[in-house]
Design a protein around this motif. Structure first.
Motif, PDB file in Angstrom:
ATOM      1  N   THR A  37       0.831  -1.209   0.000  1.00  0.00           N
ATOM      2  CA  THR A  37       0.000   0.000   0.000  1.00  0.00           C
ATOM      3  C   THR A  37       0.862   1.253   0.000  1.00  0.00           C
ATOM      4  N   VAL A  38       1.884   1.274   0.817  1.00  0.00           N
ATOM      5  CA  VAL A  38       2.786   2.426   0.853  1.00  0.00           C
ATOM      6  C   VAL A  38       3.487   2.593  -0.481  1.00  0.00           C
ATOM      7  N   PHE A  39       3.928   1.513  -1.097  1.00  0.00           N
ATOM      8  CA  PHE A  39       4.597   1.567  -2.396  1.00  0.00           C
ATOM      9  C   PHE A  39       3.672   2.144  -3.469  1.00  0.00           C
ATOM     10  N   VAL A  40       2.430   1.681  -3.494  1.00  0.00           N
ATOM     11  CA  VAL A  40       1.469   2.179  -4.484  1.00  0.00           C
ATOM     12  C   VAL A  40       1.181   3.656  -4.254  1.00  0.00           C
ATOM     13  N   ILE A  41       1.023   4.080  -3.021  1.00  0.00           N
ATOM     14  CA  ILE A  41       0.753   5.496  -2.734  1.00  0.00           C
ATOM     15  C   ILE A  41       1.942   6.360  -3.125  1.00  0.00           C
ATOM     16  N   LEU A  42       3.158   5.881  -2.879  1.00  0.00           N
ATOM     17  CA  LEU A  42       4.338   6.649  -3.296  1.00  0.00           C
ATOM     18  C   LEU A  42       4.413   6.772  -4.813  1.00  0.00           C
ATOM     19  N   ILE A  90       4.454  10.272  -6.931  1.00  0.00           N
ATOM     20  CA  ILE A  90       5.503  10.589  -7.908  1.00  0.00           C
ATOM     21  C   ILE A  90       4.891  10.974  -9.244  1.00  0.00           C
ATOM     22  N   TYR A  91       3.962  10.174  -9.746  1.00  0.00           N
ATOM     23  CA  TYR A  91       3.386  10.457 -11.063  1.00  0.00           C
ATOM     24  C   TYR A  91       2.473  11.681 -11.048  1.00  0.00           C
ATOM     25  N   LEU A  92       1.786  11.932  -9.948  1.00  0.00           N
ATOM     26  CA  LEU A  92       1.002  13.166  -9.858  1.00  0.00           C
ATOM     27  C   LEU A  92       1.918  14.395  -9.826  1.00  0.00           C
ATOM     28  N   GLY A  93       3.052  14.273  -9.153  1.00  0.00           N
ATOM     29  CA  GLY A  93       4.017  15.371  -9.142  1.00  0.00           C
ATOM     30  C   GLY A  93       4.571  15.650 -10.528  1.00  0.00           C
ATOM     31  N   LYS A  94       4.909  14.592 -11.268  1.00  0.00           N
ATOM     32  CA  LYS A  94       5.396  14.763 -12.635  1.00  0.00           C
ATOM     33  C   LYS A  94       4.330  15.398 -13.524  1.00  0.00           C
ATOM     34  N   ALA A  95       3.082  14.961 -13.358  1.00  0.00           N
ATOM     35  CA  ALA A  95       1.984  15.538 -14.141  1.00  0.00           C
ATOM     36  C   ALA A  95       1.784  17.013 -13.802  1.00  0.00           C
TER      37      ALA A  95
END
Length: 91
Positions: free
Chosen positions: A17-22, A26-31
């Motif tokens: 769960t922590v891995f998926v949230i991270l 990351i991808y929301l930050g890149k977007a």
């Protein structure tokens, strides 16, 4: 044994769960970075270019004109044209 299995299962589920949230962060930050760079271009007023002084006040016995030119061009390259050499002193 049942307690160890339950504990390991909870650990694996929690770590996944922590891995998926991270990954989502990351991808929301890149977007977000992509969207800001595309739709909000840099303002023209924020770019200031200062010309490097051609004549630098330096003691005549300290540096030759070639050494002064090297220092001025090095400052210009290091600051991408934003720096200005006003005075050269030996420390």
């Amino acid at each position: 044994m049942e307690n160890i299995e339950t504990g390991l299962l909870l650990m694996v589920v929690g770590m996944a769960t922590v891995f998926v949230i991270l990954l989502i962060v990351i991808y929301l930050g890149k977007a977000l970075i992509w969207a800001v760079n595309k739709y909000a271009p840099e303002e023209e007023g924020t770019k200031k270019v200062v010309k490097v002084a051609a004549a630098v006040k330096a003691p005549t016995n300290a540096l030759s004109s070639q050494e002064t030119a090297v220092i001025v061009s090095a400052v210009s390259m290091a600051t991408q044209g934003l720096g200005k050499v006003v005075k050269i002193e030996k420390l």
